[in-house]
Write a protein that holds these residues in place. Structure first.
Motif, PDB file in Angstrom:
ATOM      1  N   ASN A   1     110.838  27.005  16.153  1.00  0.00           N
ATOM      2  CA  ASN A   1     111.334  25.818  16.333  1.00  0.00           C
ATOM      3  C   ASN A   1     112.133  25.163  15.145  1.00  0.00           C
ATOM      4  O   ASN A   1     111.976  25.799  13.822  1.00  0.00           O
ATOM      5  N   GLY A   2     112.431  23.946  14.990  1.00  0.00           N
ATOM      6  CA  GLY A   2     113.391  23.421  14.170  1.00  0.00           C
ATOM      7  C   GLY A   2     112.593  23.308  12.881  1.00  0.00           C
ATOM      8  O   GLY A   2     112.945  23.279  11.798  1.00  0.00           O
ATOM      9  N   ALA A   3     111.339  22.700  13.005  1.00  0.00           N
ATOM     10  CA  ALA A   3     110.298  22.316  11.853  1.00  0.00           C
ATOM     11  C   ALA A   3     110.064  23.615  11.059  1.00  0.00           C
ATOM     12  O   ALA A   3     110.027  23.479   9.889  1.00  0.00           O
ATOM     13  N   ARG A   4     109.747  24.637  11.580  1.00  0.00           N
ATOM     14  CA  ARG A   4     109.405  25.701  11.285  1.00  0.00           C
ATOM     15  C   ARG A   4     110.808  26.460  10.428  1.00  0.00           C
ATOM     16  O   ARG A   4     110.429  26.974   9.245  1.00  0.00           O
ATOM     17  N   ALA A   5     111.714  26.453  11.141  1.00  0.00           N
ATOM     18  CA  ALA A   5     113.031  26.855  10.250  1.00  0.00           C
ATOM     19  C   ALA A   5     113.314  26.029   9.071  1.00  0.00           C
ATOM     20  O   ALA A   5     113.824  26.351   8.031  1.00  0.00           O
ATOM     21  N   VAL A   6     112.884  24.632   9.099  1.00  0.00           N
ATOM     22  CA  VAL A   6     113.448  23.789   7.975  1.00  0.00           C
ATOM     23  C   VAL A   6     112.438  24.012   6.799  1.00  0.00           C
ATOM     24  O   VAL A   6     112.781  24.375   5.482  1.00  0.00           O
ATOM     25  N   LEU A   7     111.023  24.313   7.273  1.00  0.00           N
ATOM     26  CA  LEU A   7     109.864  24.631   6.451  1.00  0.00           C
ATOM     27  C   LEU A   7     110.292  25.907   5.605  1.00  0.00           C
ATOM     28  O   LEU A   7     110.213  25.904   4.479  1.00  0.00           O
ATOM     29  N   ARG A   8     110.602  27.194   6.342  1.00  0.00           N
ATOM     30  CA  ARG A   8     110.873  28.221   5.802  1.00  0.00           C
ATOM     31  C   ARG A   8     112.079  28.192   4.850  1.00  0.00           C
ATOM     32  O   ARG A   8     112.080  28.722   3.767  1.00  0.00           O
TER      33      ARG A   8
ATOM     34  N   GLY B   1     120.362  20.978   3.715  1.00  0.00           N
ATOM     35  CA  GLY B   1     121.138  22.058   4.440  1.00  0.00           C
ATOM     36  C   GLY B   1     120.387  22.619   5.415  1.00  0.00           C
ATOM     37  O   GLY B   1     120.933  22.763   6.613  1.00  0.00           O
ATOM     38  N   ALA B   2     119.063  22.529   5.383  1.00  0.00           N
ATOM     39  CA  ALA B   2     118.248  23.111   6.592  1.00  0.00           C
ATOM     40  C   ALA B   2     118.200  22.219   7.599  1.00  0.00           C
ATOM     41  O   ALA B   2     118.241  22.500   8.928  1.00  0.00           O
ATOM     42  N   VAL B   3     118.187  20.872   7.384  1.00  0.00           N
ATOM     43  CA  VAL B   3     118.006  19.590   8.347  1.00  0.00           C
ATOM     44  C   VAL B   3     119.481  19.642   9.143  1.00  0.00           C
ATOM     45  O   VAL B   3     119.502  19.431  10.605  1.00  0.00           O
TER      46      VAL B   3
END
Length: 369
Positions: A80-87, A126-128
């Motif tokens: 999901n979006g949160a996991r992508a931003v975190l990684r 950038g991730a956000v």
């Protein structure tokens, strides 16, 4: 669900390599200061700083965060979006920490906890941005557009096309003349073998390299401009889309060459490279591209190989001029010192990487047919 093959992954790796070069160049005079390499983390706020320095540290990592988050979103169906931003943020922070820590061993570089913090913030930004565009449907729209425009296995060609204008930023002796390595390679090998018995094994060149006459320069420009067009033709689905890709590719190459000239000689000289042979060569590349709009992809691949081999052969029979050497000195010792390494290597290796890609792509299609 199988992982989706995304162009974001190789682009993220390429951008990480750019960060490595910019952070550690010139890779010389490594030494141990006798303190922990991560001691900079506890350092006080720097006494001298500018907003430009902070902006560069943030902006430099935004593309990394964007591409890393996009890679997670496109390759992991459950992400999901949160996991992508975190990684993505953790990956960017790890790279920044490694670069700042390694700078402790380089006398020409100064590690900074402020740089580390702003680099991490840039990755997060950038991730956000990537996740936000994904939720708005922009990424899915790009994926549909890519599927409509390009064949399924087009990732390698698209990465090479994206790197082509970056490779053009490093000054070339001939417009679009990437891959001119013979003279420098010969000099480097001679210096390496000097004072060793192996210097006698070095073959002696039987001729002096001669400057390109205008007609040969025109041919080199035409081939150099035609190569990325043929590369795009190899993976583009229809003649109509090729007709749109052709002028776009040439315009990007012209813009990158103008930017390179502006950075090298100053903005007033941005178009000084656009001589008559160069203009005719660009027009000739466009005309040949128009003729090949309906050509089979396999034929385009074969012509790409032919164009590359001829281009590299002609280009490497010419020496670098003294004026060009002075331009390189501006890049290698002046304000572009952090950037020139990667751009130079891209300019040298891009044609050979494209040659390898075309050979692999054509051999794969031969086995499948």
């Amino acid at each position: 669900m199988a992982a989706h093959k995304t162009t974001a992954l190789p682009l993220a790796l390429a951008y990480a390599a750019l960060i490595l070069y910019a952070s550690l160049y010139p890779f010389a005079d490594w030494r141990d200061q006798g303190i922990a390499p991560w001691a900079y983390l506890a350092a006080p706020w720097p006494k001298y700083w500018t907003g430009f320095d902070f902006a560069i540290n943030i902006a430099g990592y935004v593309p990394l965060g964007f591409l890393a988050a996009l890679t997670v979103l496109r390759t992991r169906a459950a992400a999901n979006g949160a996991r992508a931003v975190l990684r993505a943020t953790l990956a960017g922070a790890a790279i920044s920490f490694a670069m700042e820590t390694l700078q402790s061993y380089l006398p020409a570089r100064i590690p900074s906890n402020v740089d580390f913090g702003f680099n991490t913030a840039g990755t997060l930004l950038g991730a956000v941005l990537a996740v936000g565009l994904e939720r708005m449907g922009a990424i899915a729209h790009w994926h549909r557009t890519r599927s409509n425009w390009f064949v399924e296995d087009a990732r390698g060609a698209l990465v090479l096309l994206a790197l082509w204008p970056v490779a053009l930023l490093f000054p070339a002796a001939v417009t679009f003349g990437l891959g001119q390595v013979f003279e420098r390679l010969e000099t480097a090998i001679s210096e390496l073998l000097l004072d060793t018995p192996f210097i006698d094994w070095m073959p002696l060149r039987q001729f002096e390299l001669q400057p390109l006459v205008p007609g040969v320069e025109l041919l080199c420009v035409m081939l150099g401009a035609l190569v990325p067009c043929l590369l795009g033709f190899m993976v583009t689905r229809s003649a109509v889309r090729r007709a749109m890709l052709l002028p776009l590719t040439l315009l990007v190459g012209i813009a990158a060459s103008a930017l390179s000239a502006a950075l090298s000689y100053g903005p007033p000289h941005a178009w000084s490279w656009l001589s008559l042979p160069v203009q005719i060569g660009i027009v000739a590349a466009g005309c040949v591209g128009i003729v090949l709009l309906g050509a089979p992809r396999r034929l385009c691949g074969g012509l790409l190989l032919l164009a590359l081999v001829l281009h590299l052969s002609l280009l490497n029979q010419a020496p670098e001029s003294a004026y060009f050497a002075q331009t390189l000195a501006t890049w290698e010792q002046g304000r572009f010192i952090r950037f020139n390494g990667l751009a130079q290597w891209l300019g040298w290796l891009w044609p050979f990487a494209t040659l390898g890609y075309a050979l692999v792509a054509l051999s794969r299609r031969t086995r499948q047919s």
